[in-house]
Design a protein around this motif. Sequence first.
Motif, PDB file in Angstrom:
ATOM      1  N   LEU A  76     -27.627 -40.390  40.008  1.00  0.00           N
ATOM      2  CA  LEU A  76     -27.012 -41.541  39.347  1.00  0.00           C
ATOM      3  C   LEU A  76     -27.678 -42.835  39.783  1.00  0.00           C
ATOM      4  O   LEU A  76     -27.701 -43.793  39.008  1.00  0.00           O
ATOM      5  CB  LEU A  76     -25.510 -41.588  39.669  1.00  0.00           C
ATOM      6  CG  LEU A  76     -24.709 -40.330  39.292  1.00  0.00           C
ATOM      7  CD1 LEU A  76     -23.274 -40.494  39.731  1.00  0.00           C
ATOM      8  CD2 LEU A  76     -24.800 -40.063  37.789  1.00  0.00           C
ATOM      9  N   ARG A  86     -22.013 -45.289  33.208  1.00  0.00           N
ATOM     10  CA  ARG A  86     -21.816 -43.877  32.928  1.00  0.00           C
ATOM     11  C   ARG A  86     -20.679 -43.734  31.921  1.00  0.00           C
ATOM     12  O   ARG A  86     -19.643 -44.341  32.046  1.00  0.00           O
ATOM     13  CB  ARG A  86     -21.475 -43.139  34.227  1.00  0.00           C
ATOM     14  CG  ARG A  86     -21.270 -41.652  34.028  1.00  0.00           C
ATOM     15  CD  ARG A  86     -20.978 -40.972  35.359  1.00  0.00           C
ATOM     16  NE  ARG A  86     -19.699 -41.402  35.900  1.00  0.00           N
ATOM     17  CZ  ARG A  86     -18.514 -40.843  35.564  1.00  0.00           C
ATOM     18  NH1 ARG A  86     -18.460 -39.860  34.682  1.00  0.00           N
ATOM     19  NH2 ARG A  86     -17.391 -41.273  36.097  1.00  0.00           N
ATOM     20  N   THR A  91     -25.770 -38.867  43.749  1.00  0.00           N
ATOM     21  CA  THR A  91     -25.702 -37.862  42.683  1.00  0.00           C
ATOM     22  C   THR A  91     -24.239 -37.608  42.304  1.00  0.00           C
ATOM     23  O   THR A  91     -23.315 -37.920  43.069  1.00  0.00           O
ATOM     24  CB  THR A  91     -26.337 -36.547  43.138  1.00  0.00           C
ATOM     25  OG1 THR A  91     -25.530 -35.986  44.173  1.00  0.00           O
ATOM     26  CG2 THR A  91     -27.745 -36.754  43.659  1.00  0.00           C
ATOM     27  N   ASP A  92     -24.080 -37.013  41.100  1.00  0.00           N
ATOM     28  CA  ASP A  92     -22.725 -36.582  40.717  1.00  0.00           C
ATOM     29  C   ASP A  92     -22.481 -35.194  41.288  1.00  0.00           C
ATOM     30  O   ASP A  92     -23.284 -34.685  42.066  1.00  0.00           O
ATOM     31  CB  ASP A  92     -22.567 -36.619  39.200  1.00  0.00           C
ATOM     32  CG  ASP A  92     -23.570 -35.691  38.502  1.00  0.00           C
ATOM     33  OD1 ASP A  92     -24.217 -34.874  39.217  1.00  0.00           O
ATOM     34  OD2 ASP A  92     -23.720 -35.778  37.268  1.00  0.00           O
ATOM     35  N   LYS A  97     -26.952 -34.393  39.621  1.00  0.00           N
ATOM     36  CA  LYS A  97     -27.724 -35.325  38.808  1.00  0.00           C
ATOM     37  C   LYS A  97     -27.779 -36.688  39.490  1.00  0.00           C
ATOM     38  O   LYS A  97     -26.766 -37.195  39.972  1.00  0.00           O
ATOM     39  CB  LYS A  97     -27.076 -35.450  37.428  1.00  0.00           C
ATOM     40  CG  LYS A  97     -27.874 -36.330  36.459  1.00  0.00           C
ATOM     41  CD  LYS A  97     -27.193 -36.363  35.107  1.00  0.00           C
ATOM     42  CE  LYS A  97     -27.976 -37.234  34.139  1.00  0.00           C
ATOM     43  NZ  LYS A  97     -27.314 -37.296  32.814  1.00  0.00           N
ATOM     44  N   ILE A 141     -33.943 -41.652  38.331  1.00  0.00           N
ATOM     45  CA  ILE A 141     -32.534 -41.607  37.900  1.00  0.00           C
ATOM     46  C   ILE A 141     -32.428 -40.696  36.685  1.00  0.00           C
ATOM     47  O   ILE A 141     -33.217 -40.763  35.735  1.00  0.00           O
ATOM     48  CB  ILE A 141     -32.006 -43.018  37.581  1.00  0.00           C
ATOM     49  CG1 ILE A 141     -32.025 -43.876  38.869  1.00  0.00           C
ATOM     50  CG2 ILE A 141     -30.608 -42.967  36.996  1.00  0.00           C
ATOM     51  CD1 ILE A 141     -31.648 -45.315  38.651  1.00  0.00           C
ATOM     52  N   GLY A 142     -31.417 -39.836  36.722  1.00  0.00           N
ATOM     53  CA  GLY A 142     -31.192 -38.897  35.632  1.00  0.00           C
ATOM     54  C   GLY A 142     -31.754 -37.519  35.907  1.00  0.00           C
ATOM     55  O   GLY A 142     -31.399 -36.552  35.240  1.00  0.00           O
ATOM     56  N   ARG A 143     -32.598 -37.393  36.901  1.00  0.00           N
ATOM     57  CA  ARG A 143     -33.122 -36.089  37.241  1.00  0.00           C
ATOM     58  C   ARG A 143     -32.178 -35.364  38.198  1.00  0.00           C
ATOM     59  O   ARG A 143     -31.266 -35.944  38.766  1.00  0.00           O
ATOM     60  CB  ARG A 143     -34.500 -36.219  37.898  1.00  0.00           C
ATOM     61  CG  ARG A 143     -35.557 -36.831  36.983  1.00  0.00           C
ATOM     62  CD  ARG A 143     -36.903 -36.825  37.684  1.00  0.00           C
ATOM     63  NE  ARG A 143     -37.944 -37.438  36.851  1.00  0.00           N
ATOM     64  CZ  ARG A 143     -39.208 -37.576  37.229  1.00  0.00           C
ATOM     65  NH1 ARG A 143     -39.588 -37.126  38.419  1.00  0.00           N
ATOM     66  NH2 ARG A 143     -40.083 -38.154  36.427  1.00  0.00           N
TER      67      ARG A 143
END
Length: 583
Positions: free
Chosen positions: A103, A160, A96-97, A101, A111-113
């Motif tokens: 990645l 990204r 995650t970032d 989120k 992905i993206g959740r």
Amino acid sequence: MKDRHTNQDWIRISPWVIVGAFIVLVPIFAFMTMKNVKTQQDNMIMLMREKGDALIRSFEAGARTGAMGLNWSGIQIQRLIMETAEQPDILYILITDRNGKILAHNQPMLIGRMHEENLDYAAIDERIQSRQITRSDGKPVFEVYRRFIPSQGRGLFRHRRMTPEDMLLSHMFPENYQQPAITIFVGLDMDPIVKTMRESTKQSILNAVILLLIGFSGIISIIVAYNYRVARANLSRIKAFSDSIVENIPVGLLFISESGRIVTMNNACEKMLRISCLESVSRYAADILPPQLVALSQEALRSSEILIREIDVPVQGKNMLFETSASVLHDDDGHFLGYIILLRDITEIRHLKREMQRKERLASLGSLAAGVAHEIRNPLSSIKGFATYFKERYKDVPEDKDTAEIMIREVERLNRVIGQLLEFARPMNVQQRTIDVNGILRHSLGMIRKQAASQGITIDAQDLADEPVYAYIDQDRIGQVLLNVYLNAVEAMANGGVLKIWIERDEVNDTIAINVSDTGCGIPGADIGRVFDPYFTTKQSGTGLGLAIVHKIVEAHGGQVKIASTEEKGTTVSLILPAKEEE
């Protein structure tokens, strides 16, 4: 009063002792079990953290190597995550970032959740951290996470979109550019660990219960041992007090408590009853003593006076006559304490009385028989002489010759009867010595073998052992006994049958039993109790003295004659004889 109870109640333990032992031991073992379970849980968590840390480090090393040598992008990282997550105990791997989120994920559709909104991503650093969570399907997960640092310089996730600040910093100061803060999460399956912990907890509890029982048994054993030592000490004091009085009296003394247990007995009583004092004390009298003595104690309880009785008591197969006196014992307050029984062995006295009476009776009978025999034998000799004379004189007249022969046979029969009468009347003297019984049996069987074969009788002596079987007997008298028994058996099997002989040994009573069985007509039940009576017979030509003489000879050896018979099936005669000389 206390000394009296010590020997029988030493094993009793107060309930408060049991409660106290539980109060002391249960908290100790409960604390030890909980501590053991907690230690095992901590070790399991530490092992899972180390496993998760190792997975993250190996993942970082793989990503770093691929990024440096192959110029990897986010696609290769995603593939590496998916391949690594295929291991059976890994539920997920995701990156995650700094806002949570996702990645990269082993399940691309996630992905993206957002991974976890309540987690402080800014506080996550390079130190390994862990937590236990539960997924929406109820599955327990052990999650390990920390800052993900696969490389320095250019970012790995080129797909990204970089912010203007990232682009500016990467062109102006490429050597100082830092990759944005990302976090790697590894979710490990806790089901095997949970199952292992449950089994470990069960085993720990079981071990604690076993140790508790062992500890409790140890405490109880110490208390029992202490009580036993106290009881032994009290018993020693009682014994020291009573030995000088009780042990030296020539009569047997037996004390039974109010609960029916044997408290003590002296040496004379042990010898009379053949019972060990050490093995009998504290045991119930009904389990140890002959029933006649137990009944006497119960009778004494119902009587207010001292009971004096003469009772027959079987002791190791022998019938003993005791003169007994029984009374109850009370303390100063009138409380019932038990029974005291005194024994005096008068078996020998009774035997001597009977022997004297028998000898007097036989002496009288012998004198009468001798006079009768003398008065009868003289005329019989004359009758036999005249019958022999007439037999020779009228040998040409068949009818007169037959009459003379009948007279001769009847005179001879009367002579035999008179001889048996004299033998039965005389006192029996036996010359006993240790002899091999097998030799006597084979010799006596040889004397009737021809007669048995002529009547179709089979003699079965196969059970006789080859090795010697010794008995303390008079060889000639026992040979006479066996011959009488054989002849009775042969006469009972007029239509043939089997005559079987075998020997049984009784090591306990030092006796042997010579058994003679036939398959003849048997003895009626009404007559079996009279077969040893003189002149009792059911045979046409019998004198009724055969078995009476057998019984007399065996009794003179200190033995017994037993008869078991079934009509139309046969009879078994058992001659029980001493195996060795009495000490």
